[in-house]
Design a protein around this motif. Structure first.
Motif, PDB file in Angstrom:
ATOM      1  N   TYR A  69      -4.795  -5.123  10.656  1.00 53.16           N
ATOM      2  CA  TYR A  69      -4.900  -3.663  10.527  1.00 53.16           C
ATOM      3  C   TYR A  69      -3.634  -2.934  10.964  1.00 53.16           C
ATOM      4  N   GLY A  70      -3.581  -1.629  10.614  1.00 54.61           N
ATOM      5  CA  GLY A  70      -2.640  -0.707  11.222  1.00 54.61           C
ATOM      6  C   GLY A  70      -3.230  -0.300  12.569  1.00 54.61           C
ATOM      7  N   GLN A  98       4.962  -0.520   3.635  1.00 53.05           N
ATOM      8  CA  GLN A  98       3.712  -0.253   4.354  1.00 53.05           C
ATOM      9  C   GLN A  98       3.497   1.248   4.579  1.00 53.05           C
ATOM     10  N   GLU A 110       1.920  -1.849  12.007  1.00 54.07           N
ATOM     11  CA  GLU A 110       1.148  -2.540  10.976  1.00 54.07           C
ATOM     12  C   GLU A 110       0.977  -4.006  11.345  1.00 54.07           C
ATOM     13  N   LYS A 111      -0.260  -4.429  11.408  1.00 54.46           N
ATOM     14  CA  LYS A 111      -0.642  -5.834  11.621  1.00 54.46           C
ATOM     15  C   LYS A 111       0.091  -6.510  12.792  1.00 54.46           C
ATOM     16  N   TYR A 152      -7.957   8.159   4.892  1.00 55.74           N
ATOM     17  CA  TYR A 152      -6.846   8.920   5.444  1.00 55.74           C
ATOM     18  C   TYR A 152      -6.843  10.336   4.881  1.00 55.74           C
ATOM     19  N   THR A 210       1.539   2.464   6.850  1.00 58.34           N
ATOM     20  CA  THR A 210       1.551   2.651   8.304  1.00 58.34           C
ATOM     21  C   THR A 210       2.962   2.921   8.823  1.00 58.34           C
ATOM     22  N   LEU A 224      -9.373   3.605   0.540  1.00 59.32           N
ATOM     23  CA  LEU A 224      -9.314   2.206   0.128  1.00 59.32           C
ATOM     24  C   LEU A 224     -10.763   1.782  -0.138  1.00 59.32           C
ATOM     25  N   LEU A 261       0.829  -1.215   0.000  1.00 54.44           N
ATOM     26  CA  LEU A 261       0.000   0.000   0.000  1.00 54.44           C
ATOM     27  C   LEU A 261       0.867   1.272   0.000  1.00 54.44           C
ATOM     28  N   ILE A 279      -6.819   1.381  12.080  1.00 55.13           N
ATOM     29  CA  ILE A 279      -7.011   2.296  10.942  1.00 55.13           C
ATOM     30  C   ILE A 279      -7.924   1.613   9.938  1.00 55.13           C
ATOM     31  N   ILE A 280      -8.943   2.323   9.482  1.00 51.12           N
ATOM     32  CA  ILE A 280      -9.722   1.787   8.357  1.00 51.12           C
ATOM     33  C   ILE A 280      -9.390   2.632   7.126  1.00 51.12           C
ATOM     34  N   ASP A 301     -13.142  -0.677   1.889  1.00 51.06           N
ATOM     35  CA  ASP A 301     -13.824  -0.268   3.114  1.00 51.06           C
ATOM     36  C   ASP A 301     -14.944   0.688   2.709  1.00 51.06           C
TER      37      ASP A 301
HETATM   38  C1  G1P Z   1      -4.444  -1.787   4.813  1.00 50.78           C
HETATM   39  C2  G1P Z   1      -3.469  -1.036   5.715  1.00 50.78           C
HETATM   40  C3  G1P Z   1      -3.862  -1.186   7.176  1.00 50.78           C
HETATM   41  C4  G1P Z   1      -5.298  -0.739   7.369  1.00 50.78           C
HETATM   42  C5  G1P Z   1      -6.237  -1.504   6.412  1.00 50.78           C
HETATM   43  C6  G1P Z   1      -7.654  -0.956   6.469  1.00 50.78           C
HETATM   44  O1  G1P Z   1      -4.278  -3.164   5.034  1.00 50.78           O
HETATM   45  O2  G1P Z   1      -2.147  -1.533   5.479  1.00 50.78           O
HETATM   46  O3  G1P Z   1      -3.010  -0.414   7.983  1.00 50.78           O
HETATM   47  O4  G1P Z   1      -5.678  -0.954   8.703  1.00 50.78           O
HETATM   48  O5  G1P Z   1      -5.780  -1.397   5.048  1.00 50.78           O
HETATM   49  O6  G1P Z   1      -8.535  -1.704   5.687  1.00 50.78           O
HETATM   50  P1  G1P Z   1      -4.820  -4.285   3.980  1.00 50.78           P
HETATM   51  O7  G1P Z   1      -6.292  -4.413   4.232  1.00 50.78           O
HETATM   52  O8  G1P Z   1      -4.514  -3.765   2.608  1.00 50.78           O
HETATM   53  O9  G1P Z   1      -4.061  -5.529   4.312  1.00 50.78           O
END
Ligand code: G1P
Length: 291
Positions: free
Chosen positions: A172-173, A231, A192-193, A209, A233, A132, A112, A205-206, A135
């Motif tokens: 998630y972050g 990342q 991150e994760k 941003y 994050t 994103l 990302l 974080i969703i 979501d």
């Molecule tokens: C990404 C971000 C993560 C965030 C998430 C939200 O992760 O890296 O920090 O919390 O989106 O949907 P991914 O879902 O691409 O693994």
């Protein structure tokens, strides 16, 4: 006074493997929830928040996303000739003005953070939004508008956050919270994760941003993190000594369209939120559940 937020970056380069075979030819972001592609909800939310310019970070074979937001003269002419004015309006409302839509190809799926970095030239040195599309948020005030309003007060980075069950922190972050004031949580760190046992909180974080452009300089270092990916994050975490970072507990409900169950949930929720459909859909769902 912070600068006005005018530009949105939408990372849409993913292969959508969880939705194969549906995504063999159709980009995941073009699959509809009710009657609109998932990505259209993201664009409409941003436009309702005053965003004027859209940068899609895309991949080869996903050209239909850009096409969906461009004029379609032959279809418009046919609808116009047939006097289908309502349908013509639906098509025209989808088009973004020429010059306000850009597509950058992310040649390699490096994460990302790398996707956002690809938009650097087009964003330049001003605060910008990242959405994103997976979501989806149902809310009274568009989630992006809530973030932009908070950003006007506190500046720096402002992201949408919500509490998740502890056993899901590794998706998630996650914020390491310094202090909370009303719906804003100020972070002193981001991970991150993280594994549930080591997560500094359950505030996640969703995919919404508002970011200070300082993040591009960090992303430019191309440092790899969780999952061996660049990342977003991690890059944000490294800017915390320069700009404030706040998580906003937004008003609304988030649906995760990145999973099949979340996608079905989003269809039901957005269907029930549709005044035309709700009276027929609700009894149908009740009946289904009783069977
Ligand atoms: C990404 C971000 C993560 C965030 C998430 C939200 O992760 O890296 O920090 O919390 O989106 O949907 P991914 O879902 O691409 O693994």
């Amino acid at each position: 006074m912070s600068q006005r937020v005018r530009k949105a970056v939408l990372p849409v380069a993913g292969l959508g493997t969880r939705f194969l075979p549906a995504t063999k030819v159709i980009p995941k972001e073009m699959i509809p929830v009710i009657d609109k592609p998932v990505v259209q909800y993201a664009v409409e939310e941003a436009r309702a928040a005053g965003i004027e310019e859209f940068i899609f970070v895309s991949a080869e074979g996903k050209e239909s996303i850009g096409a969906h937001f461009s004029a379609h003269p032959s279809l418009e002419k046919q609808l116009s000739d047939k006097g289908k004015t309502a349908e013509l309006k639906l098509v025209r409302d989808t088009s973004l003005p020429p010059g306000k839509i850009h597509t950058v190809i992310q040649e390699n799926p490096l994460g990302l953070g790398h996707a956002v970095w690809c938009a650097w030239q087009l964003v330049g040195d001003e605060p910008f939004v990242v959405i994103l599309p997976d979501d989806m948020v149902l809310s009274k005030t568009p989630c992006i508008k809530q973030l932009i309003d908070a950003h006007a007060r506190v500046g720096g980075h402002v992201v949408a956050v919500e509490d998740v069950p502890r056993d899901q922190t590794n998706r998630y972050g996650i914020l390491d919270v310094l202090s909370e004031q009303g719906s804003l949580a100020k972070a002193k760190g981001l991970v991150e994760k993280p594994a549930p046992e080591s997560a500094p909180s359950t505030l996640a974080i969703i995919g919404r941003y508002v970011l200070d452009p300082i993040v591009f300089k960090e992303l430019d270092k191309k440092t790899k993190g969780a999952g061996n990916e660049i990342q977003l994050t991690d890059a944000l975490n490294r800017t915390l000594s320069s700009v404030p970072f706040h998580g906003l507990r937004f008003e609304g409900i988030r649906y995760d369209c990145g999973t099949r169950v979340g996608f079905v949930e989003a269809n039901v929720a957005f269907g029930l939120a549709h005044p035309d459909m709700e009276p027929r859909l609700r009894p149908l769902l009740k009946k289904l559940l009783e069977e």
